[in-house]
Design a protein around this motif. Structure first.
Motif, PDB file in Angstrom:
ATOM      1  N   MET A   1       0.843  -1.168   0.000  1.00  0.00           N
ATOM      2  CA  MET A   1       0.000   0.000   0.000  1.00  0.00           C
ATOM      3  C   MET A   1       0.893   1.238   0.000  1.00  0.00           C
ATOM      4  O   MET A   1       1.724   1.415   0.870  1.00  0.00           O
ATOM      5  N   ALA A   2       0.716   2.097  -0.990  1.00  0.00           N
ATOM      6  CA  ALA A   2       1.514   3.313  -1.098  1.00  0.00           C
ATOM      7  C   ALA A   2       0.753   4.475  -0.483  1.00  0.00           C
ATOM      8  O   ALA A   2      -0.327   4.821  -0.947  1.00  0.00           O
ATOM      9  N   ILE A   3       1.316   5.065   0.556  1.00  0.00           N
ATOM     10  CA  ILE A   3       0.694   6.199   1.220  1.00  0.00           C
ATOM     11  C   ILE A   3       1.694   7.345   1.227  1.00  0.00           C
ATOM     12  O   ILE A   3       2.828   7.189   1.673  1.00  0.00           O
ATOM     13  N   VAL A   4       1.243   8.489   0.709  1.00  0.00           N
ATOM     14  CA  VAL A   4       2.066   9.691   0.737  1.00  0.00           C
ATOM     15  C   VAL A   4       1.224  10.776   1.378  1.00  0.00           C
ATOM     16  O   VAL A   4       0.072  10.996   0.989  1.00  0.00           O
ATOM     17  N   ILE A   5       1.797  11.438   2.371  1.00  0.00           N
ATOM     18  CA  ILE A   5       1.108  12.560   3.005  1.00  0.00           C
ATOM     19  C   ILE A   5       1.851  13.826   2.593  1.00  0.00           C
ATOM     20  O   ILE A   5       3.054  13.946   2.770  1.00  0.00           O
ATOM     21  N   HIS A   6       1.118  14.740   1.973  1.00  0.00           N
ATOM     22  CA  HIS A   6       1.676  15.975   1.437  1.00  0.00           C
ATOM     23  C   HIS A   6       1.298  17.130   2.349  1.00  0.00           C
ATOM     24  O   HIS A   6       0.144  17.225   2.789  1.00  0.00           O
ATOM     25  N   GLY A   7       2.257  18.005   2.595  1.00  0.00           N
ATOM     26  CA  GLY A   7       1.971  19.169   3.427  1.00  0.00           C
ATOM     27  C   GLY A   7       3.223  19.937   3.745  1.00  0.00           C
ATOM     28  O   GLY A   7       4.186  19.913   2.989  1.00  0.00           O
ATOM     29  N   ILE A   8       3.194  20.596   4.879  1.00  0.00           N
ATOM     30  CA  ILE A   8       4.303  21.419   5.365  1.00  0.00           C
ATOM     31  C   ILE A   8       4.705  20.903   6.740  1.00  0.00           C
ATOM     32  O   ILE A   8       3.849  20.701   7.601  1.00  0.00           O
ATOM     33  N   ARG A   9       5.971  20.682   6.919  1.00  0.00           N
ATOM     34  CA  ARG A   9       6.490  20.033   8.125  1.00  0.00           C
ATOM     35  C   ARG A   9       5.981  20.640   9.435  1.00  0.00           C
ATOM     36  O   ARG A   9       5.567  19.926  10.330  1.00  0.00           O
ATOM     37  N   ASN A  10       6.007  21.949   9.577  1.00  0.00           N
ATOM     38  CA  ASN A  10       5.703  22.563  10.871  1.00  0.00           C
ATOM     39  C   ASN A  10       4.239  22.915  11.086  1.00  0.00           C
ATOM     40  O   ASN A  10       3.897  23.523  12.092  1.00  0.00           O
ATOM     41  N   CYS A  11       3.380  22.528  10.177  1.00  0.00           N
ATOM     42  CA  CYS A  11       1.946  22.808  10.307  1.00  0.00           C
ATOM     43  C   CYS A  11       1.357  21.931  11.423  1.00  0.00           C
ATOM     44  O   CYS A  11       1.604  20.726  11.484  1.00  0.00           O
ATOM     45  N   ASP A  12       0.582  22.539  12.325  1.00  0.00           N
ATOM     46  CA  ASP A  12      -0.009  21.793  13.443  1.00  0.00           C
ATOM     47  C   ASP A  12      -0.952  20.688  12.967  1.00  0.00           C
ATOM     48  O   ASP A  12      -0.970  19.597  13.541  1.00  0.00           O
ATOM     49  N   THR A  13      -1.729  20.951  11.933  1.00  0.00           N
ATOM     50  CA  THR A  13      -2.635  19.923  11.409  1.00  0.00           C
ATOM     51  C   THR A  13      -1.835  18.758  10.838  1.00  0.00           C
ATOM     52  O   THR A  13      -2.204  17.600  11.015  1.00  0.00           O
ATOM     53  N   MET A  14      -0.731  19.081  10.171  1.00  0.00           N
ATOM     54  CA  MET A  14       0.145  18.020   9.650  1.00  0.00           C
ATOM     55  C   MET A  14       0.704  17.177  10.798  1.00  0.00           C
ATOM     56  O   MET A  14       0.762  15.956  10.703  1.00  0.00           O
ATOM     57  N   LYS A  15       1.100  17.835  11.864  1.00  0.00           N
ATOM     58  CA  LYS A  15       1.653  17.109  13.011  1.00  0.00           C
ATOM     59  C   LYS A  15       0.615  16.156  13.595  1.00  0.00           C
ATOM     60  O   LYS A  15       0.941  15.019  13.943  1.00  0.00           O
ATOM     61  N   ARG A  16      -0.643  16.604  13.683  1.00  0.00           N
ATOM     62  CA  ARG A  16      -1.704  15.728  14.207  1.00  0.00           C
ATOM     63  C   ARG A  16      -1.952  14.548  13.268  1.00  0.00           C
ATOM     64  O   ARG A  16      -2.121  13.410  13.723  1.00  0.00           O
ATOM     65  N   ALA A  17      -1.972  14.793  11.967  1.00  0.00           N
ATOM     66  CA  ALA A  17      -2.209  13.718  11.005  1.00  0.00           C
ATOM     67  C   ALA A  17      -1.065  12.702  11.045  1.00  0.00           C
ATOM     68  O   ALA A  17      -1.306  11.484  11.049  1.00  0.00           O
ATOM     69  N   ARG A  18       0.163  13.187  11.075  1.00  0.00           N
ATOM     70  CA  ARG A  18       1.306  12.270  11.116  1.00  0.00           C
ATOM     71  C   ARG A  18       1.338  11.497  12.431  1.00  0.00           C
ATOM     72  O   ARG A  18       1.647  10.309  12.448  1.00  0.00           O
ATOM     73  N   ALA A  19       0.994  12.148  13.546  1.00  0.00           N
ATOM     74  CA  ALA A  19       0.934  11.448  14.837  1.00  0.00           C
ATOM     75  C   ALA A  19      -0.133  10.366  14.805  1.00  0.00           C
ATOM     76  O   ALA A  19       0.075   9.270  15.353  1.00  0.00           O
TER      77      ALA A  19
END
Length: 115
Positions: free
Chosen positions: A1-19
């Motif tokens: 399964m190929a999963i790529v998450i696109h965004g900006i490293r320091n974005c709070d929403t990105m941090k929540r999604a990656r966590a």
């Protein structure tokens, strides 16, 4: 399964999604489109799947600080050019899960996608 998450490293929403992904042991690749860029072709593909309106973060600082002339009368062509020039105006994250896109982070939507 190929999963790529696109965004900006320091974005709070990105941090929540990656966590959220990390807590569930879901492997993914992170693409920072602020530093690595995003191609116009990718933006057109995404807009074809979810619509350009879903990709444009009108509430974000980047969009709000743009001159009114750049924001007025947006259509798909102008919006995609704006997003290519100002990737920080792309709503975050954009998660590509085997070609299916989730725009924005919602624990419920992620749970449904990875259920």
């Amino acid at each position: 399964m190929a999963i790529v998450i696109h965004g900006i490293r320091n974005c709070d929403t990105m941090k929540r999604a990656r966590a959220w992904l990390d807590a569930r042991g879901i492997d993914y690749r992170f693409h920072d489109y602020k530093t690595a860029g995003i191609t116009p072709e990718t933006l057109r593909d995404w807009a074809g799947q979810v619509g350009w309106e879903a990709l444009l973060n009108r509430a974000g600082t980047t969009f709000r600080k743009l001159p009114e002339a750049e924001k007025a009368g947006l259509d798909e062509t102008r919006a995609l050019a704006l997003l290519a020039a100002h990737p920080s105006a792309i709503k975050r994250p954009v998660l590509d899960h085997d070609g299916a896109l989730l725009v924005g982070f919602s624990p419920e939507k992620y749970a449904e996608a990875f259920g």
